[in-house]
Design a protein around this motif. Structure first.
Motif, mmCIF file in Angstrom:
data_model
loop_
_atom_site.group_PDB
_atom_site.id
_atom_site.type_symbol
_atom_site.label_atom_id
_atom_site.label_comp_id
_atom_site.label_asym_id
_atom_site.label_seq_id
_atom_site.Cartn_x
_atom_site.Cartn_y
_atom_site.Cartn_z
ATOM 1 N N SER A 3 0.163 3.678 -8.815
ATOM 2 C CA SER A 3 -0.317 2.842 -9.910
ATOM 3 C C SER A 3 -0.107 1.353 -9.695
ATOM 4 N N SER A 4 0.582 0.948 -8.631
ATOM 5 C CA SER A 4 0.857 -0.468 -8.412
ATOM 6 C C SER A 4 -0.424 -1.223 -8.069
ATOM 7 N N SER A 5 -0.538 -2.438 -8.596
ATOM 8 C CA SER A 5 -1.685 -3.288 -8.281
ATOM 9 C C SER A 5 -1.397 -4.220 -7.106
ATOM 10 N N THR A 6 -0.166 -4.206 -6.600
ATOM 11 C CA THR A 6 0.205 -5.052 -5.464
ATOM 12 C C THR A 6 -0.323 -4.430 -4.176
ATOM 13 N N PRO A 7 -0.927 -5.236 -3.302
ATOM 14 C CA PRO A 7 -1.454 -4.675 -2.042
ATOM 15 C C PRO A 7 -0.355 -3.975 -1.246
ATOM 16 N N MET A 8 -0.679 -2.817 -0.714
ATOM 17 C CA MET A 8 0.280 -2.035 0.074
ATOM 18 C C MET A 8 0.445 -2.654 1.453
ATOM 19 N N GLN A 9 1.685 -2.761 1.904
ATOM 20 C CA GLN A 9 2.008 -3.312 3.224
ATOM 21 C C GLN A 9 2.881 -2.308 3.972
ATOM 22 N N PRO A 10 2.301 -1.499 4.865
ATOM 23 C CA PRO A 10 3.116 -0.494 5.562
ATOM 24 C C PRO A 10 4.122 -1.143 6.495
ATOM 25 N N HIS A 11 5.252 -0.460 6.688
ATOM 26 C CA HIS A 11 6.238 -0.875 7.681
ATOM 27 C C HIS A 11 5.923 -0.135 8.978
ATOM 28 N N VAL A 12 5.746 -0.868 10.053
ATOM 29 C CA VAL A 12 5.456 -0.272 11.357
ATOM 30 C C VAL A 12 6.247 -1.027 12.410
ATOM 31 N N GLY A 13 6.933 -0.310 13.296
ATOM 32 C CA GLY A 13 7.702 -0.952 14.354
ATOM 33 C C GLY A 13 7.799 -0.048 15.564
ATOM 34 N N GLN A 14 8.305 -0.603 16.654
ATOM 35 C CA GLN A 14 8.450 0.175 17.893
ATOM 36 C C GLN A 14 9.904 0.550 18.105
ATOM 37 N N ASP A 15 10.130 1.797 18.480
ATOM 38 C CA ASP A 15 11.466 2.242 18.859
ATOM 39 C C ASP A 15 11.612 2.034 20.365
ATOM 40 N N ARG A 16 12.378 1.041 20.739
ATOM 41 C CA ARG A 16 12.532 0.689 22.156
ATOM 42 C C ARG A 16 13.790 1.284 22.778
#
Length: 253
Positions: free
Chosen positions: A179-192
């Motif tokens: 229900s949030s109106s705030t744009p979704m920002q996924p967390h994505v990173g590399q496991d090094r």
């Protein structure tokens, strides 16, 4: 650095818990998905990483309409799109598309208004290993028998209760859909980390009830990955099992 062996073993379990009547969690393991039911025992599979492979848990938003539909849609889309995901930007784009699709479905179907899902998992390729999440489901790296959280919780910080166990909140700051109106920002990173012994992914039905320390003890003492996943599930059930519980334990083969 990717999966050197070219193969991973995945041990999985999803269960409705002791209280909920419906399991709104879902799993994806490459082309395989599990949604809409409870497993009686952990299942183990051997998966090649000859092309990009997604492993993830999705937790339909409890208390919202059709959370199980949102989580099932998310894992099906990840399963069908996985082989085309060549890196983190492609993963971000896919999660954004899934968010748009769930929101559009809820707009077109009033009875599904507000439905959404969290997601947490890994994109495994021969070139790199990438973690991703939206919401409060979690991905951990296992190294030296310790759990190191990779995912970033989209929820307010909490402190342990008087008994030392984790405390939880039903509030999350973002999800796929919802229900949030705030744009979704996924967390994505590399496991090094080249010395990872494996990865644990779970919905908050496990991490809200069982501390990291207890999970580490279970992983260290278990005689097999099947036993580890079963005992993690039992630990959550013993302290109420108040939510759906989903677990993926993945290791380089």
């Amino acid at each position: 650095m990717g999966v050197d062996s070219g193969t991973v073993t995945v041990t999985a379990l999803t269960h409705r818990g002791a209280v909920r009547q419906v399991n709104e969690d879902a799993l994806v393991m490459g082309a395989l998905t599990v949604a809409g039911g409870s497993m009686n025992a952990p299942a183990r599979c051997l998966l090649p990483v000859q092309e990009p492979l997604v492993l993830a848990v999705a937790d339909g938003l409890g208390g919202h309409a059709a959370g199980e539909i949102a989580s099932e849609h998310a894992v099906h889309r990840m399963a069908e799109s996985g082989p085309q995901l060549i890196g983190p930007d492609a993963m971000t784009t896919l999660l954004t598309h899934i968010d748009d699709e769930i929101r559009e479905h809820s707009v077109q179907n009033e009875e599904f208004s507000g439905m959404g899902t969290t997601v947490a998992g890994l994109l495994l390729t021969e070139e790199g290993i990438y973690w991703f999440n939206v919401g409060d489901s979690r991905t951990y790296r296992i190294r030296d028998l310790r759990l190191e959280q990779l995912s970033e919780d989209d929820s307010p910080p909490t402190v342990p209760g008087e008994d030392g166990r984790p405390t939880s909140t039903n509030f999350i700051t973002q999800s796929l859909g919802g229900s949030s109106s705030t744009p979704m920002q996924p967390h994505v990173g590399q496991d090094r980390e080249a010395t990872a012994e494996g990865w644990l992914m779970c919905s908050d039905g496990l991490s809200d009830l069982v501390s990291n320390e207890e999970m580490e003890q279970i992983l260290a003492a278990a005689v097999s990955d099947e036993a580890a996943v079963r005992e993690l599930w039992q630990a959550a059930m013993k302290v109420s099992g108040r939510d759906n519980i989903s677990i993926l334990l993945a290791r380089p083969y």
